[in-house]
Design a protein around this motif. Structure first.
Motif, short mmCIF file in Angstrom:
data_model
loop_
_atom_site.label_atom_id
_atom_site.label_comp_id
_atom_site.label_asym_id
_atom_site.label_seq_id
_atom_site.Cartn_x
_atom_site.Cartn_y
_atom_site.Cartn_z
N GLN A 161 0.76 -1.28 0.05
CA GLN A 161 -0.07 -0.14 0.09
C GLN A 161 0.79 1.19 -0.04
N THR A 162 0.76 2.24 -0.97
CA THR A 162 1.59 3.48 -1.18
C THR A 162 0.87 4.47 -0.20
N ILE A 163 1.79 4.89 0.66
CA ILE A 163 1.54 6.00 1.73
C ILE A 163 1.55 7.23 1.16
N VAL A 164 2.69 7.86 0.80
CA VAL A 164 2.97 8.95 0.32
C VAL A 164 4.00 9.06 -0.91
N MET A 165 4.06 10.18 -1.93
CA MET A 165 5.04 10.01 -2.83
C MET A 165 5.41 11.33 -3.37
N TYR A 166 6.69 11.30 -3.70
CA TYR A 166 7.14 12.72 -4.50
C TYR A 166 7.64 12.21 -5.87
N ALA A 167 6.95 12.95 -6.86
CA ALA A 167 7.43 12.63 -8.27
C ALA A 167 7.28 13.98 -9.06
N ASP A 194 8.51 16.91 -8.96
CA ASP A 194 8.42 17.98 -7.99
C ASP A 194 7.15 18.36 -7.54
N ARG A 195 6.50 17.18 -7.16
CA ARG A 195 5.08 16.99 -6.64
C ARG A 195 5.07 16.21 -5.69
N ILE A 196 4.23 16.57 -4.69
CA ILE A 196 3.74 15.49 -3.42
C ILE A 196 2.76 14.95 -3.62
N TYR A 197 2.23 13.64 -3.58
CA TYR A 197 1.11 13.01 -3.43
C TYR A 197 0.95 12.08 -2.12
N ASN A 198 -0.07 12.62 -1.41
CA ASN A 198 -0.17 11.78 -0.06
C ASN A 198 -1.91 11.44 0.27
N ASN A 199 -2.52 11.32 -0.87
CA ASN A 199 -3.73 10.88 -0.83
C ASN A 199 -4.11 9.57 -1.21
N TYR A 200 -2.90 8.72 -0.91
CA TYR A 200 -3.24 7.31 -1.49
C TYR A 200 -3.93 6.19 -0.33
N TYR A 201 -3.64 6.51 0.98
CA TYR A 201 -4.02 5.65 1.98
C TYR A 201 -5.16 6.36 2.75
N ASP A 202 -6.28 5.80 2.70
CA ASP A 202 -7.34 6.48 3.50
C ASP A 202 -7.03 6.60 5.05
N ALA A 203 -6.52 5.42 5.64
CA ALA A 203 -6.49 5.12 6.71
C ALA A 203 -5.43 6.46 7.43
N MET A 204 -4.64 6.73 6.66
CA MET A 204 -3.53 7.97 7.11
C MET A 204 -3.85 9.30 6.51
N ASN A 205 -4.93 9.51 5.69
CA ASN A 205 -5.41 10.70 5.23
C ASN A 205 -5.37 11.73 6.10
N GLY A 206 -4.52 12.80 5.73
CA GLY A 206 -4.04 14.10 6.72
C GLY A 206 -3.20 13.82 7.95
N ARG A 207 -2.75 12.68 8.09
CA ARG A 207 -1.75 12.32 9.30
C ARG A 207 -0.46 11.94 8.93
N VAL A 208 -0.05 11.75 7.48
CA VAL A 208 1.43 11.79 7.17
C VAL A 208 1.71 12.80 6.13
N GLN A 209 3.03 13.24 6.25
CA GLN A 209 3.45 14.28 5.43
C GLN A 209 5.07 13.98 5.23
N PHE A 210 5.84 14.70 4.32
CA PHE A 210 7.05 14.61 4.19
C PHE A 210 7.73 15.65 5.37
N THR A 211 8.69 15.15 5.91
CA THR A 211 9.45 16.15 7.05
C THR A 211 9.98 17.41 6.22
N ASP A 212 10.53 17.28 5.02
CA ASP A 212 11.12 18.34 4.44
C ASP A 212 10.10 18.74 3.23
N PRO A 213 9.50 19.95 3.31
CA PRO A 213 8.66 20.43 2.30
C PRO A 213 9.17 19.95 0.83
#
Length: 372
Positions: free
Chosen positions: A75-81, A83-102
């Motif tokens: 299950q993909t959690i978050v991805m950077y590709a 020059d863009r961040i994608y963090n809406n793959y996993y509903d169970a962690m939606n809004g709770r996961v982020q990259f430490t460095d923007p």
């Protein structure tokens, strides 16, 4: 051929520089394979990397959750590709996961997971790609629950000479839980006869004495937190068992006597009501009310008159007929001493007729009272 020392040092430096130039993408984070955190806290999963001049492709950073069941997909959690961040793959962690460095392309692909839940436990993998280089790193995350809702209570009789147990139970908390008791009402240690089971939280006190009295505290602990509770122990002398039994027997006997008395009173009252009802019923239905003497006399005279009036002339032959005009003398013999002045006056038959008297024929009677 052996080179002189200055030449050997120069050759080693050239080799190291060449190796550095040919070295590709590398993850430089410490090899931290296990991370433990408490529920509700924040965790940072590290993934720092360095690039080489040979890595010319686009940079991709992907975090995936590897399932424990091999039959399930990652299950993909978050991805950077691109020059863009994608963090809406996993509903169970939606809004709770982020990259430490923007801006992860600076060399820090670490992520933060906020407000951890016990369901977040699992194996996470960081994948860094920049063609032709590619590197991965796995981290095992364990989300533990702190001890909570810890309860203390006493099991057994708090009397001198008895054995009793202090129990401590934490209704929340990830294993392994450990329990520890201490006497908090003073600086004294636990009684010498006490036995503690740190896994179950039971503290056994054998042959208790009044010195054991006081406040006891239990602390439940696991790898991420602690919780505690307290209970007060009050050891008293034993109660007089014989007196208690005697009192119970006397009370029981009094209760039985009172119950029997109430039953007796109820039965007696029921019998009295039943008797009154039966007597009232008999008087109303079976016994006619008594008649007055006047009515009885009139009825008797009327019945005799009817009987005499119904007699035929043939039946009247045996009776002595007395003419109405002849009335027997009413001169009676008075006993000596009686005043003759009070003798009844004589009334003739014609006078009786004029006065409205009714002639009555009296049949003759024998000595025994039968009609002749």
């Amino acid at each position: 051929m052996e080179l002189p020392p200055p030449a050997a040092l120069l050759l080693g430096s050239l080799l190291l520089c060449g190796a550095g130039l040919t070295k590709g993408l590398t993850i430089t984070s410490a090899d931290q394979t296990m991370v433990e955190k408490a529920q509700g806290e924040k965790v940072t999963l590290p993934c720092k990397f360095t690039l080489s001049q040979e890595d010319q492709g686009p940079l991709d950073i992907e975090w995936v959750l590897i399932p424990t069941d091999n039959q399930k997909r990652e299950q993909t959690i978050v991805m950077y590709a691109v020059d863009r961040i994608y963090n809406n793959y996993y509903d169970a962690m939606n809004g709770r996961v982020q990259f430490t460095d923007p801006d992860p392309k600076s060399g820090d692909g670490s992520i933060d997971i906020l407000n951890l839940k016990s369901t977040d436990t699992g194996t996470y993998q960081c994948r860094v790609k920049k063609a032709p280089g590619i590197q991965t790193q796995k981290i095992q995350l364990s989300v533990l629950v702190k001890p909570a809702r810890t309860k203390c209570y006493i099991e057994g009789t708090q009397e001198t000479g008895r054995d009793l147990t202090l129990k401590c139970v934490s209704h929340e908390g990830s294993p392994l839980l450990y329990y520890a008791w201490r006497k908090s009402s003073s600086t004294e240690d636990l009684p010498a006869t006490s036995l503690l089971n740190k896994d179950t939280g039971e503290l056994l006190l054998k042959n208790a004495s009044q010195e054991y009295s006081g406040m006891y505290s239990c602390v439940a602990t696991n790898r991420v937190g602690t919780d505690q509770c307290s209970v007060e122990l009050n050891i008293t002398p034993p109660i007089n068992t014989a007196g208690r039994i005697a009192g119970a027997v006397i009370g029981t006997l009094l209760g039985v006597f009172l119950l029997a008395f109430l039953v007796f009173c109820c039965c007696k009252k029921h019998r009295e009501k039943k008797y009154e009802k039966e007597v009232h019923h008999d008087i109303r239905e079976d016994v006619p009310p008594p008649k007055s003497r006047t009515s009885t006399a009139r009825s008797y005279i009327g019945s005799n008159h009817s009987s005499l009036g119904s007699m035929s002339p043939s039946n009247m032959e045996g009776y002595v007929k007395t003419p109405y005009d002849q009335v027997p003398s009413e001169d009676f013999e008075h006993p000596p001493g009686q005043n003759p002045n009070f003798a009844p006056s004589k009334v003739a038959a014609p006078n009786l007729s004029r006065m409205g008297a009714v002639p009555v024929m009296i049949p003759a009677q024998s000595k025994d009272g039968s009609i002749v």
